[in-house]
Design an enzyme around this catalytic site. Structure first.
Site, PDB file in Angstrom:
ATOM      1  N   TYR A 142     -26.420 -31.300  10.306  1.00 33.56           N
ATOM      2  CA  TYR A 142     -27.381 -30.207  10.438  1.00 33.56           C
ATOM      3  C   TYR A 142     -28.262 -30.486  11.639  1.00 33.56           C
ATOM      4  O   TYR A 142     -28.749 -31.604  11.813  1.00 33.56           O
ATOM      5  CB  TYR A 142     -28.230 -30.111   9.169  1.00 33.56           C
ATOM      6  N   ASP A 237     -28.888 -36.684  17.478  1.00 29.32           N
ATOM      7  CA  ASP A 237     -29.939 -35.997  16.740  1.00 29.32           C
ATOM      8  C   ASP A 237     -30.523 -36.997  15.749  1.00 29.32           C
ATOM      9  O   ASP A 237     -29.971 -37.236  14.678  1.00 29.32           O
ATOM     10  CB  ASP A 237     -29.367 -34.769  16.027  1.00 29.32           C
ATOM     11  N   LYS A 265     -39.673 -34.775  12.383  1.00 28.26           N
ATOM     12  CA  LYS A 265     -40.085 -35.390  11.116  1.00 28.26           C
ATOM     13  C   LYS A 265     -41.118 -36.523  11.290  1.00 28.26           C
ATOM     14  O   LYS A 265     -42.290 -36.242  11.434  1.00 28.26           O
ATOM     15  CB  LYS A 265     -38.845 -35.809  10.330  1.00 28.26           C
TER      16      LYS A 265
HETATM   17  C1  LIG Z   1     -34.572 -31.627   9.678  1.00 24.67           C
HETATM   18  C2  LIG Z   1     -33.555 -31.734  10.746  1.00 24.67           C
HETATM   19  C3  LIG Z   1     -33.542 -30.874  11.862  1.00 24.67           C
HETATM   20  C4  LIG Z   1     -34.440 -29.674  11.946  1.00 24.67           C
HETATM   21  O1  LIG Z   1     -35.777 -30.007  11.993  1.00 24.67           O
HETATM   22  P1  LIG Z   1     -36.858 -28.888  11.557  1.00 24.67           P
HETATM   23  O2  LIG Z   1     -38.161 -29.565  11.851  1.00 24.67           O
HETATM   24  O3  LIG Z   1     -36.620 -28.611  10.119  1.00 24.67           O
HETATM   25  O4  LIG Z   1     -36.628 -27.714  12.419  1.00 24.67           O
HETATM   26  C5  LIG Z   1     -32.656 -31.128  12.875  1.00 24.67           C
HETATM   27  N1  LIG Z   1     -31.805 -32.153  12.820  1.00 24.67           N
HETATM   28  C6  LIG Z   1     -31.765 -32.991  11.771  1.00 24.67           C
HETATM   29  C7  LIG Z   1     -30.821 -34.140  11.785  1.00 24.67           C
HETATM   30  C8  LIG Z   1     -32.626 -32.796  10.692  1.00 24.67           C
HETATM   31  O5  LIG Z   1     -32.542 -33.592   9.627  1.00 24.67           O
END
Ligand SMILES: *Cc1c(COP(=O)(O)O)cnc(C)c1O
Length: 421
Positions: A142, A237, A265
């Protein structure tokens, strides 16, 4: 105080599904959400007065636990100085410095307001740098909810069984190529088929959004090799793993340098932040030093920067190895309870993360994850919640442990698991 039930009834009239992010609605686990009144350390307290051990931790940001006094103080001290300027402030430079120092592969960094913004901006930059359009993404990873990444099932989307989503035009996902996680063959095939067209490979270096699925031996090395050989950029990511898999993220832990990194995060200490960065030669292509446009009214927000700085300063001094050892012991004890009760599970663990997969099979990608018993997980979730433990309201997520979780919290969780199975 009004009950969760009352709040949820009101919320459903005002907010789609009663929530501002789908997984919170608890649809996947067959119950209604509880509304939170407050949180402290490893605990959350609902408006109904239940204090629960929290393994969601806002989906990752709260590695120090909720409402850490030093983070709270930083926010409180920053607020009277103004909450947004639309002009540069020192805290942005200080946080950029801390991030760049922690991640050797990041020479420059740009702040944004969410992980979604970070990944969509990193992809734009990779496309700008290479002059190519295609991107390889892994099924079950994701990367936020920007159009190009909603070509397949992500965490929320997958568990709600929506194939992609309406509203994403075909043209915005036609350049997104999908491959199974942890298999280089698919990636090699795509590089062969679309030679010279692939701008980037984006990957969670340890997948956290299909449950925790660590990279297989040689997988990340293979991606690095293929990207270099094909003139494509490798994007890690690390929105979850940054400052969690290790202080310097998964890339430091496994010793592989991506071209671009996305963060979110943890770096906001619970306030809305994201960031993307990488080699200076690429980052200089971002406006205004370069021609790739990207902007944000609230980016580098002084409150978020203050919370991020306080968080990273504390994490820098924290004993990651000790936390990892504690989580390892705790999750092994948990595994023993499942074994005693005759329930087949597979527990994956990495640093302060773990996932309980309800299966007796091996899990290496999303196809394996889908074979897990989501109904059994849902029943376990509901029982655990009744017993005062808040785990992720979806079978395909990662449990987050914080530095604030105590041995007593672990013992309470094990006891609840015994009663829940
Ligand atoms: C949570 C998440 C996102 C998106 O971040 P948001 O702050 O919710 O937009 C992107 N990549 C990864 C791996 C994530 O866990």
């Amino acid at each position: 105080m009004k009950s969760s039930q009352t709040w949820f009834a009101e919320a459903k009239k005002l907010i789609p599904g009663g929530v501002n992010s789908p997984v919170r609605a608890c649809l996947n686990v067959g119950c209604d959400p509880l509304f939170i009144a407050s949180a402290k350390g490893g605990h959350i307290t609902t408006v109904d007065g239940a204090e629960m051990v929290d393994f969601v931790e806002s989906w990752g940001p709260m590695l120090l636990g909720h409402a850490h006094p030093e983070v709270t103080r930083a926010i409180v001290e920053a607020a009277p100085l103004g909450t947004s300027y639309g002009a540069p402030c020192p805290a942005e430079v200080e946080l950029a410095r801390m991030i760049v120092d922690a991640f050797p592969a990041m020479e420059m960094v740009r702040m944004v307001n969410s992980g979604t913004e970070a990944t969509m901006s990193a992809l734009r930059l990779a496309r700008g740098v290479t002059g190519r359009d295609k991107v390889i993404k892994f099924i079950g990873c994701y990367h936020g909810h920007a159009d190009p990444f909603l070509a397949s099932a992500g965490s929320g989307v997958a568990t709600l069984s929506i194939p992609g989503t309406p509203g994403v035009p075909e043209c915005t996902v036609q350049d997104t190529l999908l491959a199974p996680y942890n298999e280089l063959e698919g990636v090699e095939e795509l590089f062969g088929k679309y030679a010279g067209e692939i701008a980037a490979v984006i990957v969670e270096p340890a997948a956290g959004n299909m449950g925790l699925v660590p990279p297989a031996e040689g997988f990340l090395e293979g991606l690095r090799r293929l990207c270099t050989a094909n003139g494509s950029l490798l994007i890690f990511d690390e929105v979850i793993t940054g400052f969690r898999a290790a202080y310097g993220g998964m890339q430091t832990r496994c010793g592989i340098e991506p071209d671009l990194t996305t963060l979110g995060k943890i770096i906001g200490g619970g306030l809305p932040v994201g960031a993307y960065g990488g080699k200076a030669e690429y980052m200089r292509r971002i406006s205004p030093s370069g021609d790739v446009y990207q902007a944000g009214t609230l980016s580098g927000n002084p409150l978020a920067m203050a919370a991020g700085l306080a968080t990273l300063s504390l994490l820098k001094k924290s004993d990651y190895a000790a936390l990892e050892a504690r989580v390892e012991r705790f999750s092994r004890d948990l595994e023993d309870i499942f074994r005693e009760k005759g329930v087949a599970v597979k527990i994956h663990r990495l640093a302060s993360m773990f996932t309980i997969f309800f299966t007796d099979g091996e899990i290496k990608n999303f196809a394996d994850v889908k074979k897990c018993d989501a109904e059994a997980y849902a029943a376990f979730f509901r029982k655990m919640r009744e017993n005062g433990i808040f785990i992720a309201p979806s079978a395909f997520e990662t449990a987050m442990v914080s530095f604030a979780h105590t041995e007593e919290d672990f013992a309470r969780t094990l006891e609840a698991a015994r009663r829940s199975l």
